[in-house]
Design a protein around this motif. Structure first.
Motif, PDB file in Angstrom:
ATOM      1  N   ARG A 210       7.778   5.699   1.310  1.00 45.76           N
ATOM      2  CA  ARG A 210       6.820   5.630   0.215  1.00 45.76           C
ATOM      3  C   ARG A 210       7.328   4.637  -0.838  1.00 45.76           C
TER       4      ARG A 210
ATOM      5  N   ASP B  31      -1.373  13.895   4.761  1.00 49.48           N
ATOM      6  CA  ASP B  31      -2.027  13.142   3.696  1.00 49.48           C
ATOM      7  C   ASP B  31      -2.942  12.042   4.214  1.00 49.48           C
TER       8      ASP B  31
ATOM      9  N   LYS C 230      -4.061   6.200   2.515  1.00 51.28           N
ATOM     10  CA  LYS C 230      -4.731   5.978   1.236  1.00 51.28           C
ATOM     11  C   LYS C 230      -4.712   4.478   0.940  1.00 51.28           C
TER      12      LYS C 230
ATOM     13  N   SER D 194      -6.135   0.576   0.819  1.00 51.91           N
ATOM     14  CA  SER D 194      -7.341  -0.238   0.662  1.00 51.91           C
ATOM     15  C   SER D 194      -7.304  -1.426   1.612  1.00 51.91           C
TER      16      SER D 194
ATOM     17  N   SER E 247      -2.818   0.058  -2.022  1.00 53.70           N
ATOM     18  CA  SER E 247      -3.140   1.470  -1.960  1.00 53.70           C
ATOM     19  C   SER E 247      -4.139   1.863  -3.037  1.00 53.70           C
ATOM     20  N   ALA E 248      -4.906   2.899  -2.733  1.00 60.90           N
ATOM     21  CA  ALA E 248      -5.823   3.459  -3.723  1.00 60.90           C
ATOM     22  C   ALA E 248      -5.083   4.349  -4.716  1.00 60.90           C
ATOM     23  N   LEU E 249      -3.820   4.649  -4.414  1.00 67.53           N
ATOM     24  CA  LEU E 249      -2.995   5.474  -5.290  1.00 67.53           C
ATOM     25  C   LEU E 249      -1.986   4.599  -6.019  1.00 67.53           C
TER      26      LEU E 249
END
Length: 212
Positions: free
Chosen positions: A42, A71, A74, A76, A126-128
């Motif tokens: 991560r 999870d 996430k 894009s 990432s969207a996060l």
């Protein structure tokens, strides 16, 4: 860890050096080579990159990337690049990859002929506030037609539990709803009994990941 089962092909990422542009200390790049998809690398930024160094040029035709099993992705965007040196201004190879709705992972046939490069780079958006990757495959013929390799396969829907039927004192019958799960069934017609027992061993530390 003992040698891992190799069904049909070799994953060059297993012996590569992985370097993240940013890395959360609790989710190191070594998690990518863990056999459990509950482990992941991560980043600490939303647009990181991960550099993969094979040490020497390796032949690659296919790319697979798997998310954390709980999870999911996430992401894009995901861009995969390759080059003979660790320089990314004008890489020799570049492509975008999308996730599969069938398998919940990203897969792409990069080329029908060998791409031979030492360095690969995965660029993520990432969207996060971070991006995560559980497993990566870079090698040859990851998802070629299994019939060519004496493997028969099919999707089926199987019951997750049996019918449960009860009646009340007035004679009304009630049947619990049956839950279904999708199963991918394989038949390895040319494997010996000893080889099959190795694959079916339920101790993952004995065999690690199996790539099909």
């Amino acid at each position: 860890m003992p040698d891992r089962i190799r069904m049909f092909t070799t994953n060059h990422v297993d012996s590569a050096t992985l370097t993240g542009e940013s890395t959360n200390a609790f989710y190191p790049t070594s998690n990518i080579n863990d056999h459990r998809t509950t482990k992941e690398w991560r980043s600490t930024s939303a647009s990181p990159y991960l550099t993969i160094d094979f040490g020497t040029a390796k032949n690659v035709t296919d790319f697979v990337i798997a998310p954390h099993s709980r999870d999911g992705f996430k992401l894009s965007t995901l861009t995969l690049k390759a080059n003979s040196s660790d320089s990314w201004g004008s890489p020799a190879f570049s492509t975008t990859v999308t996730s599969s709705s069938d398998f919940g992972l990203g897969y792409k046939k990069l080329s029908t002929t060998d791409l031979s490069y030492r360095y690969w780079r995965i660029e993520l958006t990432s969207a996060l506030s971070y991006a995560g990757i559980s497993n990566i495959f870079l090698g040859k013929d990851a998802l070629d037609d299994p019939f060519e390799r004496n493997v028969d396969y099919k999707w089926t829907f199987v019951n997750q539990e049996n019918f449960k039927s009860v009646s009340n004192r007035y004679g009304q019958k009630f049947i619990d709803q049956i839950n279904f799960q999708k199963a991918l069934n394989f038949k390895f017609s040319h494997l010996s009994k000893a080889d099959m027992e190795t694959i079916l061993d339920d101790d993952p530390d004995k065999h690690g990941k199996g790539y099909i």
